[in-house]
Design an enzyme around this catalytic site. Structure first.
Site, mmCIF file in Angstrom:
data_model
loop_
_atom_site.group_PDB
_atom_site.id
_atom_site.type_symbol
_atom_site.label_atom_id
_atom_site.label_comp_id
_atom_site.label_asym_id
_atom_site.label_seq_id
_atom_site.Cartn_x
_atom_site.Cartn_y
_atom_site.Cartn_z
ATOM 1 N N LYS A 170 0.852 -1.197 0.000
ATOM 2 C CA LYS A 170 0.000 0.000 0.000
ATOM 3 C C LYS A 170 0.880 1.237 0.000
ATOM 4 O O LYS A 170 1.537 1.547 0.976
ATOM 5 C CB LYS A 170 -0.890 -0.001 1.228
ATOM 6 C CG LYS A 170 -2.010 -1.004 1.088
ATOM 7 C CD LYS A 170 -3.302 -0.416 1.584
ATOM 8 C CE LYS A 170 -4.465 -0.998 0.847
ATOM 9 N NZ LYS A 170 -5.727 -0.474 1.297
ATOM 10 N N TRP B 241 -2.825 0.699 -4.194
ATOM 11 C CA TRP B 241 -2.244 -0.641 -4.091
ATOM 12 C C TRP B 241 -1.261 -0.945 -5.204
ATOM 13 O O TRP B 241 -1.471 -0.587 -6.350
ATOM 14 C CB TRP B 241 -3.358 -1.680 -4.161
ATOM 15 C CG TRP B 241 -4.193 -1.734 -2.939
ATOM 16 C CD1 TRP B 241 -4.284 -0.766 -1.976
ATOM 17 C CD2 TRP B 241 -5.052 -2.791 -2.536
ATOM 18 N NE1 TRP B 241 -5.153 -1.160 -1.011
ATOM 19 C CE2 TRP B 241 -5.645 -2.401 -1.324
ATOM 20 C CE3 TRP B 241 -5.373 -4.024 -3.086
ATOM 21 C CZ2 TRP B 241 -6.549 -3.197 -0.643
ATOM 22 C CZ3 TRP B 241 -6.273 -4.834 -2.411
ATOM 23 C CH2 TRP B 241 -6.845 -4.422 -1.195
HETATM 24 P P1 AMP Z 1 -10.145 -0.720 -0.942
HETATM 25 O O1 AMP Z 1 -11.224 -1.616 -1.426
HETATM 26 O O2 AMP Z 1 -9.204 -0.270 -2.000
HETATM 27 O O3 AMP Z 1 -10.691 0.404 -0.137
HETATM 28 O O4 AMP Z 1 -9.219 -1.561 0.048
HETATM 29 C C1 AMP Z 1 -9.749 -2.250 1.141
HETATM 30 C C2 AMP Z 1 -8.637 -2.822 1.982
HETATM 31 O O5 AMP Z 1 -7.842 -1.772 2.537
HETATM 32 C C3 AMP Z 1 -9.126 -3.589 3.188
HETATM 33 O O6 AMP Z 1 -9.497 -4.907 2.854
HETATM 34 C C4 AMP Z 1 -7.913 -3.533 4.102
HETATM 35 O O7 AMP Z 1 -6.936 -4.506 3.729
HETATM 36 C C5 AMP Z 1 -7.334 -2.160 3.806
HETATM 37 N N1 AMP Z 1 -7.756 -1.180 4.824
HETATM 38 C C6 AMP Z 1 -8.771 -0.312 4.758
HETATM 39 N N2 AMP Z 1 -8.820 0.449 5.857
HETATM 40 C C7 AMP Z 1 -7.802 0.049 6.665
HETATM 41 C C8 AMP Z 1 -7.315 0.440 7.956
HETATM 42 N N3 AMP Z 1 -7.864 1.425 8.650
HETATM 43 N N4 AMP Z 1 -6.245 -0.212 8.445
HETATM 44 C C9 AMP Z 1 -5.652 -1.205 7.758
HETATM 45 N N5 AMP Z 1 -6.052 -1.615 6.543
HETATM 46 C C10 AMP Z 1 -7.123 -0.999 5.994
#
Ligand code: AMP
Length: 545
Positions: free
Chosen positions: A439, A444
């Protein structure tokens, strides 16, 4: 016996109607491409959205058509979502940070008919238009005198279309389960997959999101969504703000510390939301310039984990309440929010921060559990970690066109791909990701894709990519490589080989040569072991913050 109450459909356009009547003078402020500040009220946005609905119909668009947007957060992007859904269409947000091939794939896969595009992104789409199978035309977000020279076949100026219509238009009546919007997942393993939100799921998500223990928004709030509309729906703020009559401040393309501060201060923003990278830039700017945040009450941090230092600084140095949130595209996107419970307010500062570093607790309508790999539920003791699963009416059932097949377990829970603990108070903490994405600045980077390219080099035997902590970008990738015996291969050779095959910001920050890469019993690279091995690794770019 049936209940005898009305069953009006839950439709997002009713939210804008509500804002038009009850919050007509509340402003949407936007920094446009080029820097100009634009102001309009919810009433003006309501009229302009209806004019744009008329324009879309005049272009031949109809119920069920998918219309994409490739744009920053601004008033036109806001209006377009409502204009598209107002004719029964489906908005599809395109992330400008995707590679050309991924953009082509998702535009064709979603069968986008038209694309709204900000001036900044016109060149990206011009390069792709020959490969877009279903797109009939483009609408550029600009004034008439700003229309660029373009190679688009069928192109319209947004303001010209608005000026050609009178707004005498009623939203097309829909079923609340009709599709409303589409956002694709990041596609770190294979092609991106489409998540289709319904009107009902978006309205329910908004009702939950505005509530006191989630975002706590009201007509007193001045909200700056720094999180882009193209990334997980700007965490729902396009719907929640007009729902309660909160003013909106859209930062447009400028998300550096100075620009964000300027708007926070000038517009007296009380509530804002973004990924940690944005807040890192802001905090750095505040410290360098010795500035304060007198108007800001709450900052929501999500998308990746909020570092403890960040939470402490906001709360101690700037008296801003931090709410750590977790969510994902498949959830609309909010899944948890770290608002403290009543009994926690008397705790010491350090004890409260101990809770705030966790990702928060699920609101009503999000059911959450952790399980082992056989699906057995694990204890909510704050220590045991397992696969994080969620269920509820604004959580995905299946991906677009059934990509990925059946994705729910026997009880209807969706496996998030995250690994987490749950404690007795319901606070969830992400301990790892089952996906091994890197990340970087909230976006990503696929470790697998980088590995695949690297092993294409004739002198490389095996490659593994992991994310290493970076002071500005959260994480940056390093490439761990086993080279062929006797091969004369340098770091520069490997990076040179990868150049041009990936976006610049995907380029690994370093290449490390090793004798061995650890593997699991089934032959997969053991990323956890590698992360442990490289946990103290200092990137050559660590001081470039
Ligand atoms: P997206 O669909 O691109 O928003 O990514 C979702 C993913 O981001 C989740 O499945 C987590 O792995 C990661 N994520 C989102 N919020 C957090 C957070 N506060 N802390 C750690 N990982 C997070």
């Amino acid at each position: 016996m049936l209940g005898r109450m009305q069953t009006s459909a839950l439709l997002v356009n009713d939210i804008l109607d509500h804002a038009n009547i009850y919050h007509s003078d509340v402003e949407i402020v936007s920094r446009l491409v080029g820097g100009k500040i634009h102001r309009e009220t919810y009433s003006e946005a309501h009229l302009r959205a209806r004019k744009m609905s008329q324009a879309l119909q005049s272009l031949g668009l109809d119920k069920g058509d998918v219309v994409a947007t490739l744009a920053w957060n601004n008033h036109r992007h806001f209006e377009s979502w409502y204009a598209i859904t107002g004719i029964g269409g489906v908005y599809h947000t395109l992330n400008p940070r995707l590679f050309a091939d991924q953009l082509i794939y998702i535009i064709n896969h979603a069968e986008d008919k038209y694309i709204f595009v900000d001036l900044t992104f016109v060149p990206i789409l011009e390069g792709l238009q020959d490969k877009l199978n279903t797109v009939k035309g483009f609408i550029i977000y600009c004034d008439e005198d700003e229309m660029p020279q373009t190679t688009f076949d069928n192109v319209h100026c947004y303001e010209t279309l608005i000026n050609a219509h009178d707004g005498d238009f009623s939203w097309v009546q829909l079923d609340e389960n009709d599709a409303c919007g589409i956002c694709y997942t990041s596609g770190t393993t294979g092609n991106p997959k489409g998540v289709i939100y319904s009107h009902r799921s978006n309205v329910l998500h908004s009702l939950v999101a505005v509530s006191q223990d989630v975002m706590g928004l009201s007509s007193k709030s001045v909200v700056m969504p720094v999180v882009p509309m193209f990334h997980a729906n700007a965490w729902g703020l396009v719907f929640t703000c007009p729902m309660v009559g909160a003013a909106m401040v859209n930062p447009g393309p400028q998300m550096d510390g100075a620009s964000i501060f300027e708007l926070l201060d000038a517009e007296q923003v009380s509530f804002t939301a973004a990924v940690p990278t944005v807040w890192l830039m802001l905090l750095q700017h505040l410290e360098e310039q010795n500035l304060k945040l007198p108007y800001l009450d709450t900052v929501v941090i999500g998308g990746s984990a909020a570092p403890r230092m960040m939470i402490e600084k906001f709360e101690k140095d700037y008296e801003v309440d931090v709410n750590h949130a977790w969510g994902m595209t498949e959830l609309s996107p909010l899944g948890t929010m770290g608002v403290l419970k009543g009994k926690m307010h008397d705790l010491s500062f350090d004890e409260r921060v101990d809770i705030k570093v966790k990702q928060g607790r699920p609101p009503y309508l999000v059911q959450m559990k952790i399980t082992d790999d056989d699906g057995n539920e694990l204890p909510r003791d704050g220590k045991t970690f397992g696969n994080l699963k969620v269920k509820g009416p604004f959580i995905i059932e299946t991906y677009m066109k059934d990509d990925g097949g059946e994705i729910l377990d026997a009880e209807g829970y969706f496996d998030t791909g995250d690994v987490a603990t749950l404690d007795a108070d319901g606070f969830m903490q992400i301990t790892d990701r089952s996906k091994d994405v890197v990340k970087s600045g909230g976006e990503w980077i696929s470790s697998i894709e980088l590995e695949n390219i690297a092993v294409g080099h004739p002198d490389i035997v095996e490659a593994a990519v992991i994310g290493v902590a970076h002071p500005k970008w959260d994480e940056r990738p390093i490439l761990i490589v086993i080279k062929k015996e006797d091969a004369d291969l340098s770091r520069e050779d490997v990076l040179g080989f990868m150049e041009g095959k990936i976006a610049k910001w995907w380029m690994p920050d370093d290449v490390v040569f090793v004798e061995e890469i650890p593997h699991t019993a089934t032959g997969k690279i053991q990323k956890l072991a590698l992360r442990e091995q490289f946990k103290d690794y200092v990137l050559p770019t660590a001081n470039d913050a």
